[in-house]
Design an enzyme around this catalytic site. Structure first.
Site, PDB file in Angstrom:
ATOM      1  N   HIS A  19       0.787  -1.282  -0.235  1.00 40.33           N
ATOM      2  CA  HIS A  19      -0.032   0.093  -0.094  1.00 40.33           C
ATOM      3  C   HIS A  19       0.930   1.178  -0.043  1.00 40.33           C
ATOM      4  O   HIS A  19       0.563   2.385  -0.735  1.00 40.33           O
ATOM      5  CB  HIS A  19      -0.827   0.053   1.275  1.00 40.33           C
ATOM      6  CG  HIS A  19      -2.095  -1.131   1.494  1.00 40.33           C
ATOM      7  ND1 HIS A  19      -2.310  -1.690   2.425  1.00 40.33           N
ATOM      8  CD2 HIS A  19      -2.633  -1.486   0.294  1.00 40.33           C
ATOM      9  CE1 HIS A  19      -3.258  -2.666   2.217  1.00 40.33           C
ATOM     10  NE2 HIS A  19      -3.561  -2.564   0.897  1.00 40.33           N
ATOM     11  N   LYS A  43     -16.475  -6.289   5.635  1.00 38.27           N
ATOM     12  CA  LYS A  43     -15.695  -7.148   6.195  1.00 38.27           C
ATOM     13  C   LYS A  43     -15.485  -6.834   7.453  1.00 38.27           C
ATOM     14  O   LYS A  43     -15.699  -5.596   8.154  1.00 38.27           O
ATOM     15  CB  LYS A  43     -14.372  -6.682   5.601  1.00 38.27           C
ATOM     16  CG  LYS A  43     -14.211  -7.219   4.017  1.00 38.27           C
ATOM     17  CD  LYS A  43     -12.890  -6.921   3.506  1.00 38.27           C
ATOM     18  CE  LYS A  43     -12.782  -6.946   2.115  1.00 38.27           C
ATOM     19  NZ  LYS A  43     -11.522  -6.504   1.631  1.00 38.27           N
ATOM     20  N   ARG A  92      -1.856  -6.608  -7.700  1.00 39.86           N
ATOM     21  CA  ARG A  92      -0.720  -7.454  -7.433  1.00 39.86           C
ATOM     22  C   ARG A  92      -0.231  -8.418  -8.496  1.00 39.86           C
ATOM     23  O   ARG A  92       0.806  -8.498  -9.346  1.00 39.86           O
ATOM     24  CB  ARG A  92      -0.705  -8.050  -6.125  1.00 39.86           C
ATOM     25  CG  ARG A  92      -0.403  -7.252  -5.048  1.00 39.86           C
ATOM     26  CD  ARG A  92      -0.858  -7.696  -3.608  1.00 39.86           C
ATOM     27  NE  ARG A  92      -2.359  -8.263  -3.827  1.00 39.86           N
ATOM     28  CZ  ARG A  92      -3.013  -8.697  -2.720  1.00 39.86           C
ATOM     29  NH1 ARG A  92      -2.585  -8.717  -1.403  1.00 39.86           N
ATOM     30  NH2 ARG A  92      -4.332  -8.813  -2.894  1.00 39.86           N
ATOM     31  N   SER A 130      -2.488  -8.076   3.458  1.00 44.72           N
ATOM     32  CA  SER A 130      -2.986  -7.469   4.996  1.00 44.72           C
ATOM     33  C   SER A 130      -3.353  -9.008   5.438  1.00 44.72           C
ATOM     34  O   SER A 130      -2.915  -9.234   6.789  1.00 44.72           O
ATOM     35  CB  SER A 130      -4.187  -6.635   5.015  1.00 44.72           C
ATOM     36  OG  SER A 130      -3.876  -5.407   4.189  1.00 44.72           O
TER      37      SER A 130
HETATM   38  O1  PNS Z   1      -9.002  -2.627   0.585  1.00 44.70           O
HETATM   39  P1  PNS Z   1     -10.148  -3.541  -0.166  1.00 44.70           P
HETATM   40  O2  PNS Z   1     -11.039  -3.825   1.066  1.00 44.70           O
HETATM   41  O3  PNS Z   1      -9.979  -4.447  -1.314  1.00 44.70           O
HETATM   42  O4  PNS Z   1     -11.081  -2.106  -0.602  1.00 44.70           O
HETATM   43  C1  PNS Z   1     -12.260  -2.353  -1.566  1.00 44.70           C
HETATM   44  C2  PNS Z   1     -13.077  -1.168  -1.206  1.00 44.70           C
HETATM   45  C3  PNS Z   1     -13.081  -0.226  -0.085  1.00 44.70           C
HETATM   46  C4  PNS Z   1     -12.354  -0.073  -2.489  1.00 44.70           C
HETATM   47  C5  PNS Z   1     -14.534  -0.963  -2.020  1.00 44.70           C
HETATM   48  O5  PNS Z   1     -15.048  -2.032  -1.279  1.00 44.70           O
HETATM   49  C6  PNS Z   1     -15.169   0.148  -1.713  1.00 44.70           C
HETATM   50  O6  PNS Z   1     -15.078   1.022  -2.574  1.00 44.70           O
HETATM   51  N1  PNS Z   1     -16.299   0.382  -0.679  1.00 44.70           N
HETATM   52  C7  PNS Z   1     -17.061   1.580  -0.804  1.00 44.70           C
HETATM   53  C8  PNS Z   1     -18.527   1.230  -1.186  1.00 44.70           C
HETATM   54  C9  PNS Z   1     -18.759   1.108  -2.744  1.00 44.70           C
HETATM   55  O7  PNS Z   1     -18.484   2.268  -3.134  1.00 44.70           O
HETATM   56  N2  PNS Z   1     -18.937   0.135  -3.277  1.00 44.70           N
HETATM   57  C10 PNS Z   1     -19.151  -0.054  -4.700  1.00 44.70           C
HETATM   58  C11 PNS Z   1     -17.835  -0.523  -5.382  1.00 44.70           C
HETATM   59  S1  PNS Z   1     -17.411  -2.045  -4.888  1.00 44.70           S
END
Ligand code: PNS
Length: 165
Positions: A19, A43, A92, A130
């Protein structure tokens, strides 16, 4: 031309060297980068939002064009709110692709004005996750090779171990 602002969203539970590499690279490409912790993810997280904000602020404090924030609701709405035209995400390996492509498609559908910029992880970060560093730290092992010192310290404390620094 207005300053180019990008949002780098994620769970960051916890923040890894992969990150960090992405933030450094995004900070070279954009005038400002907001590292935004998503708080409404389904999560279950190890660290609370407040803990993640504190860790990220400590790790990124010396990067002048990088800010740390959190958001709930849709990412594209948050981008609108802060005036960001770009989302930065890292990939990745091919295993990340399907997940990232799905998020990309959804975000495009929700707001085509917000573009997603994908950066490929350097090979030294291609297997850092993570989930894996949490697993190692849980048993008291140092993860400083894969995460910033502050993350290593907070992870070990969280699991009831005693960090050496
Ligand atoms: O680090 P992660 O858990 O892979 O990140 C995922 C994240 C936070 C980018 C995604 O879940 C997100 O954008 N969540 C906010 C809600 C949203 O906009 N959802 C629609 C797109 S998935």
């Amino acid at each position: 031309m207005p300053a180019r602002l990008a949002v780098y969203p994620g769970s960051f539970d916890p923040f890894t060297n992969g990150h960090l590499d992405l933030v450094k690279r995004a900070a070279q490409l954009f005038d400002r980068v907001i590292v935004a912790i998503a708080t409404n993810s389904a999560k279950k997280t190890l660290f609370t939002v407040e803990e993640r904000l504190a860790i990220l602020s400590e790790v990124l404090h010396n990067m002048p064009n990088v800010e740390v924030a959190h958001f709930s609701g849709l990412l594209v709405d948050y981008c609108n709110k802060v005036g960001a035209k770009a989302i930065v995400r890292g990939i990745r390996a091919v295993t990340d692709f399907d997940y990232e492509y799905a998020i990309y498609q959804l975000n495009q559908e929700l707001n085509p004005q917000v573009e997603t910029v994908f950066l490929l992880a350097g090979k030294e970060f291609s297997f850092v996750s993570s989930t894996l560093i949490k697993e190692v730290a849980r048993y008291g092992r140092n993860v400083e090779a894969h995460a910033p010192i502050a993350v290593n310290r907070e992870l070990l404390k969280k699991f009831g171990h005693f960090p050496t620094r």
